[in-house]
Motif scaffolding. Structure first.
Motif, mmCIF file in Angstrom:
data_model
loop_
_atom_site.group_PDB
_atom_site.id
_atom_site.type_symbol
_atom_site.label_atom_id
_atom_site.label_comp_id
_atom_site.label_asym_id
_atom_site.label_seq_id
_atom_site.Cartn_x
_atom_site.Cartn_y
_atom_site.Cartn_z
ATOM 1 N N GLN A 1 43.700 41.170 46.793
ATOM 2 C CA GLN A 1 42.571 42.041 47.142
ATOM 3 C C GLN A 1 41.348 41.702 46.297
ATOM 4 O OE1 GLN A 1 44.080 46.005 46.610
ATOM 5 N NE2 GLN A 1 45.437 45.864 48.385
ATOM 6 N N ASN A 2 41.569 41.450 45.000
ATOM 7 C CA ASN A 2 40.463 41.084 44.108
ATOM 8 C C ASN A 2 39.804 39.782 44.553
ATOM 9 O OD1 ASN A 2 41.114 43.331 42.591
ATOM 10 N ND2 ASN A 2 42.074 42.182 40.939
ATOM 11 N N VAL B 1 33.394 32.199 42.743
ATOM 12 C CA VAL B 1 34.764 32.716 42.744
ATOM 13 C C VAL B 1 35.269 32.812 44.177
ATOM 14 C CG1 VAL B 1 36.223 34.683 42.149
ATOM 15 C CG2 VAL B 1 34.459 33.919 40.555
ATOM 16 N N ARG B 2 34.437 33.280 45.073
ATOM 17 C CA ARG B 2 34.836 33.375 46.494
ATOM 18 C C ARG B 2 35.103 31.987 47.070
ATOM 19 N NH1 ARG B 2 35.952 37.021 50.103
ATOM 20 N NH2 ARG B 2 35.489 36.646 52.270
ATOM 21 N N THR B 3 34.286 31.009 46.694
ATOM 22 C CA THR B 3 34.493 29.639 47.150
ATOM 23 C C THR B 3 35.835 29.113 46.664
ATOM 24 O OG1 THR B 3 32.112 29.231 47.165
ATOM 25 C CG2 THR B 3 33.543 27.299 47.122
ATOM 26 N N ALA B 4 36.153 29.346 45.401
ATOM 27 C CA ALA B 4 37.429 28.893 44.840
ATOM 28 C C ALA B 4 38.597 29.593 45.511
ATOM 29 C CB ALA B 4 37.457 29.142 43.337
ATOM 30 N N VAL C 1 46.736 40.833 35.964
ATOM 31 C CA VAL C 1 46.043 41.452 37.101
ATOM 32 C C VAL C 1 45.337 42.737 36.668
ATOM 33 C CG1 VAL C 1 46.349 42.462 39.399
ATOM 34 C CG2 VAL C 1 47.552 40.353 38.791
ATOM 35 N N ALA C 2 45.918 43.452 35.718
ATOM 36 C CA ALA C 2 45.307 44.695 35.230
ATOM 37 C C ALA C 2 44.149 44.435 34.268
ATOM 38 C CB ALA C 2 46.369 45.558 34.543
#
Length: 115
Positions: free
Chosen positions: A16-17, A25-28, A84-85
Motif C-alpha cells: 500500500q505504501n 519512489v513511484r518509478t522504482a 514496515v512500521a
C-alpha cells in the motif's frame, strides 16, 4: 516473535505504501519483477510479484524459496514488521546483516530509491 499473519499484513502495508508513493519512489516501485521474502525465524517464504506499483503475494510456502526470484529478501518476522512500521531503518538493518536483499545490479539501482 511475529506470526505469519503479521508478516503477511506487513507485506500488504508495504505494498500500500509503494502504491501511494510519488516521484522517483513511484518509478522504482513500478518495476515488474518476481519477489520472494524468506522469514527465517518462521521458515516461511512469501512469493509473488512486484507489479503495477505494488507487491502481490501469490504463495506462502514452508521453507526457503524454491525458485530464485528476481528480487529476494531474507529477514526475521520481527524485522519485517519493524521495517514496515518505520521502527527499523533499512540501510542500517542491511548493513548489519539483519536484512538481506539480493537482486540484479540494475534492479538494485532502481530499488535504492525505495529505501
Amino acid at each position: 516473535m511475529a506470526t505469519t499473519e503479521e508478516c503477511r499484513a506487513a507485506l500488504e502495508k508495504l505494498s500500500q505504501n509503494m502504491q501511494s508513493a510519488e516521484g522517483d519512489v513511484r518509478t522504482a516501485a513500478s518495476l515488474d519483477r518476481s519477489v520472494s521474502c524468506w522469514i527465517t525465524d518462521l521458515d516461511v517464504t512469501f512469493a509473488g510479484r512486484m507489479t503495477g506499483g505494488r507487491i502481490v503475494v501469490r504463495d506462502t510456502l514452508q521453507g526457503p524459496p524454491r525458485e530464485k526470484a528476481q528480487i529476494r529478501l531474507t529477514m526475521t518476522g520481527d524485522d519485517l514488521v519493524a521495517l514496515v512500521a518505520g521502527e527499523l531503518h533499512f540501510a542500517k538493518a542491511w548493513g548489519s546483516g539483519r536484512v538481506k536483499l539480493e537482486a540484479g545490479l540494475r534492479d538494485l539501482f532502481h530499488l535504492r530509491k525505495l529505501l
